[in-house]
Design a protein around this motif. Structure first.
Motif, PDB file in Angstrom:
ATOM      1  N   THR A 228       0.819  -1.209   0.000  1.00 45.47           N
ATOM      2  CA  THR A 228       0.000   0.000   0.000  1.00 45.47           C
ATOM      3  C   THR A 228       0.855   1.262   0.000  1.00 45.47           C
ATOM      4  OG1 THR A 228      -0.148  -0.321   2.357  1.00 45.47           O
ATOM      5  CG2 THR A 228      -2.071  -0.943   1.043  1.00 45.47           C
TER       6      THR A 228
ATOM      7  N   GLY B 220      -5.269  12.568  -4.703  1.00 43.57           N
ATOM      8  CA  GLY B 220      -6.034  11.572  -3.964  1.00 43.57           C
ATOM      9  C   GLY B 220      -7.093  10.896  -4.801  1.00 43.57           C
ATOM     10  N   GLY B 221      -7.752  11.647  -5.621  1.00 42.59           N
ATOM     11  CA  GLY B 221      -8.919  11.139  -6.304  1.00 42.59           C
ATOM     12  C   GLY B 221      -8.631  10.298  -7.531  1.00 42.59           C
TER      13      GLY B 221
ATOM     14  N   ASP C 134      -6.483   7.671  -8.038  1.00 44.84           N
ATOM     15  CA  ASP C 134      -5.660   6.503  -7.772  1.00 44.84           C
ATOM     16  C   ASP C 134      -5.584   5.574  -8.965  1.00 44.84           C
ATOM     17  OD1 ASP C 134      -6.770   6.073  -4.347  1.00 44.84           O
ATOM     18  OD2 ASP C 134      -6.291   7.831  -5.534  1.00 44.84           O
ATOM     19  N   ASP C 135      -6.728   5.243  -9.495  1.00 41.02           N
ATOM     20  CA  ASP C 135      -6.732   4.217 -10.540  1.00 41.02           C
ATOM     21  C   ASP C 135      -6.003   4.720 -11.777  1.00 41.02           C
ATOM     22  OD1 ASP C 135     -10.209   4.667 -11.547  1.00 41.02           O
ATOM     23  OD2 ASP C 135      -8.670   6.073 -10.938  1.00 41.02           O
TER      24      ASP C 135
ATOM     25  N   ASP D 144     -13.787  13.068 -15.023  1.00 40.99           N
ATOM     26  CA  ASP D 144     -15.039  13.260 -15.755  1.00 40.99           C
ATOM     27  C   ASP D 144     -16.141  13.705 -14.810  1.00 40.99           C
ATOM     28  OD1 ASP D 144     -15.998  10.912 -14.460  1.00 40.99           O
ATOM     29  OD2 ASP D 144     -14.976   9.718 -15.983  1.00 40.99           O
ATOM     30  N   ALA D 145     -17.145  14.325 -15.360  1.00 42.59           N
ATOM     31  CA  ALA D 145     -18.276  14.792 -14.562  1.00 42.59           C
ATOM     32  C   ALA D 145     -19.543  14.661 -15.385  1.00 42.59           C
ATOM     33  CB  ALA D 145     -18.085  16.245 -14.146  1.00 42.59           C
TER      34      ALA D 145
ATOM     35  N   GLN E 287      -9.429  22.466 -11.693  1.00 44.42           N
ATOM     36  CA  GLN E 287      -8.544  21.425 -11.174  1.00 44.42           C
ATOM     37  C   GLN E 287      -7.413  21.113 -12.140  1.00 44.42           C
ATOM     38  OE1 GLN E 287      -9.584  17.359 -11.272  1.00 44.42           O
ATOM     39  NE2 GLN E 287     -11.744  17.791 -11.618  1.00 44.42           N
TER      40      GLN E 287
ATOM     41  N   GLN F  57     -17.807  15.850  -7.455  1.00 41.81           N
ATOM     42  CA  GLN F  57     -17.822  14.897  -8.557  1.00 41.81           C
ATOM     43  C   GLN F  57     -16.552  14.977  -9.379  1.00 41.81           C
ATOM     44  OE1 GLN F  57     -20.959  13.648 -11.878  1.00 41.81           O
ATOM     45  NE2 GLN F  57     -20.503  15.809 -11.926  1.00 41.81           N
TER      46      GLN F  57
ATOM     47  N   VAL G 285     -13.561  16.285  -8.595  1.00 41.13           N
ATOM     48  CA  VAL G 285     -12.273  16.075  -7.915  1.00 41.13           C
ATOM     49  C   VAL G 285     -12.135  14.643  -7.407  1.00 41.13           C
ATOM     50  CG1 VAL G 285     -10.839  16.770  -5.980  1.00 41.13           C
ATOM     51  CG2 VAL G 285     -12.061  18.487  -7.276  1.00 41.13           C
TER      52      VAL G 285
END
Lengths: 378, 426
Positions: free
Chosen positions: A29, A39-40, A42-43, A95-96, A114, B374, B376
């Protein structure tokens, strides 16, 4: 007594359950975390390790229209290009989804904030929002699938940092129309759209031309219901998600004798497929290969493919390599941006003569010898 | 709701006899309960909803899904991942809704709160309309359609004419209010004259409005683009000017406009209307007990029409905040889901003007925060809807909230009385 029993049972349960899943070694880990950019993501960050090139400092982002990225249709196809670019280029993505028109602007703004380098809007409805964002953020590049840009009087304009990604689907739809006319036994075929917008009507224009060409070549009188190319008027479901409308229109066309229907309305076509099942009516799917993406493969004669994924991926690749241009990408038969899908179950049913004719016309369109005219063409 | 609305000039026997005991399960009784609910209940409902939202965020997260497979072997991994997922999401939500402490410039740092206010504006206005209806004992489900009608007229005045600055905006706003009022008048007059159920009529009118706007967008002047999807843009004089002037926050790109001030003024107006005016007294009287109101010489039919007209006008104002903006234009999605969210907001605000205003701000903040959350943390924005829906669910069921927090029921008779009743029964 009771307390003891519960304790014993839970102890046993913990032992049994603990055996179910093995924890990974501790070090595993820690490693990942150091390579993670944010952080968001990861993949995304993990994927870059597996793939060859590492462009993880480049961020490509996409905003859906109200359909969402899991619509099995338009948005999903565009999104597949984004994920494909992540896998092949090792970029970071975000994506959003938008739930209403009012969210387009804020979603795009959140992406720019961002640090996205390339922001793609999926769909005609995002035109204004993308345009406004492109003008406000000249340092960020933008893309828009399925629409060009226009000023307040609806005259087309070019924007320095925004690239329209368009598809001349009339070329592939022409072939579909020719095929439909050749395969129809009743001499009546039909089409309908989701909403009367250029990127939908262009399918119907090409389809109509293909049928006329067949009639011209063979002296037949195959009739098209649901679209009048001259008047630019026809049948529309009024949305891209109301399957009940798809069923109603399908019923109507079948009762008028149509035996091949081309629904240009994303998931609405599933409603048509449900009423076509059990009758002799066949469907021509759009955007993706309906034989593979829907459960109605046995009804689907062919599909008019719009290769949005590769187009989006191509635009991202261009931008990553630093050769972004605001010149519109236009998918055609020639560059492989649009095509006619294989016939799958109908491979044997389509006469060789017709197949030859289709191949001939495909070559003529590719070489520019035959031009499919459409007022909706990009 | 249960009373029949036959206009009765002379007192009927039913009206003169003492009002019969009302069935506690009737719509009006439930509505009164909700309206009369406690601030504490609203507050606790929000807390519970955020906790449930947190659980869902955790389960939607990929890391959490990975670690849960060996949760019994090493639970710390699972708990850590869950904590990271939930706190990341809620921090992003805060950054998107209130204050972005990671922003580079002051402008960007304070932008989120202005975004929340921008999102809140149509919600507050439409919810005030719904709240006025609730106070009169009317379930006005038609805010969605009223917004659409207001939008059509406001947009038409906005783009079809070219008028001097202040006048153009004023007329367009007025047009929006009138459009909404018209769509409120129809169920009002139908209920007053024929006793038609306003719930059914307003729901049907929503659908009529949805198809009407789709049709209107294909007509001549509205359809300059030829696509039937978007009207021309409203003129610059018809757009609400930005609320925060440039000298206050230099170079700001805030979307917040004077529509928010309209929302504040509307809140004050509704407060005055309900609490200080004669009409408001009649509205509340009709809501509390229509039989008594009629006996007191009030025309319940007139109050019904008036209430729904005011409600419609407020919803129409909500539309102006969407259409009369910089580069604003009319699309079929002008009402988004504001009309339905407004019902939620009015319930959460317990149909009080200030409560509705604050509830609208909260929902605006959830919306604005959800957008950043959403993009971030790739948490699905649907979580926001779940949170909102759970809030309503709990507001509509105060006993459930009381049970969770073991609060006493204010309506329940004291224990001693109950015991006495039991004895008497035995």
């Amino acid at each position: 007594m009771r307390v003891l029993k519960i304790a014993a049972v839970s102890a046993a349960a913990v032992m049994v359950l603990a055996a179910c899943g093995e924890a990974p070694p501790e070090e595993g880990t820690g490693d990942n975390e150091t390579t993670e950019a944010e952080g968001g993501d990861d993949d995304a960050a993990e994927d870059t390790e597996a793939a060859g090139p590492d462009n993880s400092d480049f961020k490509a982002c996409m905003i859906s229209d109200a359909g969402g990225f899991d619509d099995q249709s338009f948005n999903q196809a565009a999104h597949s290009g984004l994920t494909a670019a992540r896998d092949s280029l090792g970029i970071t993505i975000a994506d959003a989804e938008s739930n209403s028109d009012a969210e387009f602007g804020p979603n795009i703004d959140a992406m720019v904030q961002q640090g996205c380098h390339f922001v793609i809007g999926a769909g005609f409805l995002l035109e204004d929002a993308i345009q406004a964002a492109a003008e406000a953020n000249p340092d960020t590049n933008f893309g828009l699938v399925d629409s060009g840009f226009s000023d307040e009087n609806f005259a087309p304009v070019e924007i320095e940092n925004a690239k329209p990604i368009l598809f001349n689907t009339s070329e592939a739809a022409f072939l579909a129309g020719y095929l439909a006319a050749g395969m129809s036994e009743s001499g009546t075929v039909a089409t309908f759209g989701g909403l009367p917008i250029p990127s939908v009507q262009i399918f119907m224009d090409g389809f109509s031309d293909g049928i006329n060409k067949y009639n011209e070549d063979n002296g037949t009188e195959v009739q098209l219901l649901g679209w009048d190319k001259e008047a630019q008027e026809g049948s529309f479901a009024g949305s891209f998600d109301d399957q009940a409308q798809g069923s109603a229109l399908g019923e109507q066309f079948i009762s008028q004798g149509a035996d091949i229907i081309l629904p240009v309305a994303g998931p609405v076509g599933l409603g048509t497929a449900s009423v076509a099942e059990g009758s002799d009516t066949k469907l021509i799917w759009v955007d993706s290969d309906g034989f593979e993406t829907t459960e109605y493969g046995s009804l689907i004669l062919t599909s008019v493919l719009k290769h949005m994924g590769p187009a989006v991926e191509g635009a991202i690749t261009e931008t990553v390599e630093g050769s972004f241009s605001n010149e519109p990408y236009v998918g055609t038969l020639e560059n492989g941006g649009v095509s006619l899908a294989p016939f799958h179950d109908f491979e044997d049913a389509v006469p060789q003569e017709l197949k030859d004719k289709l191949a001939e016309y495909e070559e003529m369109i590719k070489s520019g010898e035959l031009v499919i005219e459409s007022p909706n063409a990009p | 709701m249960t009373e029949s609305t036959t206009p009765a000039p002379e007192p009927t026997p039913a009206a003169t006899s003492p009002a019969p005991e009302e069935d506690p399960r009737s719509g009006a009784a439930i509505l009164r309960k909700i309206v009369g609910g406690d601030v504490v209940i609203s507050f606790l409902a929000i807390i519970i909803a955020l906790v449930i939202g947190g659980v869902l965020i955790a389960f939607a997260d990929e890391d959490v899904a990975d670690t849960i497979t060996y949760v019994f072997a090493r639970p710390t991994d699972f708990l850590g991942a869950a904590w990271t997922a939930v706190s990341d999401a809620y921090i992003a939500m805060f950054r998107g809704a209130i204050f972005d402490f990671q922003a580079d410039t002051f402008n960007r740092a304070v932008r989120p709160i202005t975004e929340s206010m921008t999102f809140a504006t149509p919600l507050i206005l439409a919810a005030l309309g719904v709240a006025v209806g609730f106070r009169a004992g009317l379930f006005n489900i038609g805010a969605q359609g009223q917004i659409i009608l207001g939008g059509i007229i406001a947009a038409y005045i906005g783009f079809a004419f070219s008028l001097p600055p202040v006048l153009h905006l004023f007329l367009a706003i007025l047009g929006g209010a009138l459009g909404g009022a018209l769509w409120g008048f129809i169920p009002g007059i139908l209920k007053a004259r024929t006793g038609a159920n306003e719930v059914i009529v307003t729901i049907m009118l929503n659908w009529i409005a949805v198809y009407l706007i789709a049709y209107v967008l294909t007509l001549g002047k509205f359809n300059a683009s030829g696509t039937g999807l978007r009207s021309p843009q409203v003129g610059p004089n018809a757009a609400y000017p930005p609320l925060i002037p440039d000298f206050l926050v230099p170079g700001n790109t805030f979307r917040l406009h004077w529509g928010f001030v309209v929302a504040i003024l509307a809140t004050v107006f509704v407060w005055w209307l309900l609490e200080r005016s004669t009409i408001g007294f009649e509205i509340r009287a009709a809501g509390a007990n229509p039989h008594a109101a009629r006996t007191a010489g009030m025309s319940v039919g007139r109050i019904t029409v008036l209430t729904l007209v005011i409600a419609g006008a407020l919803a129409g104002l909500a539309a102006t905040s969407q259409v009369l903006i910089d580069r604003g234009s009319l699309t079929a999605g002008v009402a988004a889901t504001y009309g339905f969210d407004a019902i939620t907001v009015a319930l959460l605000g317990r149909s009080r003007p200030l409560g509705t205003f604050l509830a609208g701000l909260l929902f605006g903040a959830l919306q604005a925060g959800g957008t950043l959350m959403q993009s971030v943390t790739s948490t699905p924005i649907d979580i926001v809807f779940v949170v909102q829906s759970v809030i309503v669910l709990l507001i509509a069921a105060p006993p459930l909230v009381r049970a969770i927090f073991r609060l006493p029921d204010p309506d329940a008779p004291p224990k001693r009385a109950r015991a006495a009743a039991k004895e008497a029964a035995a």
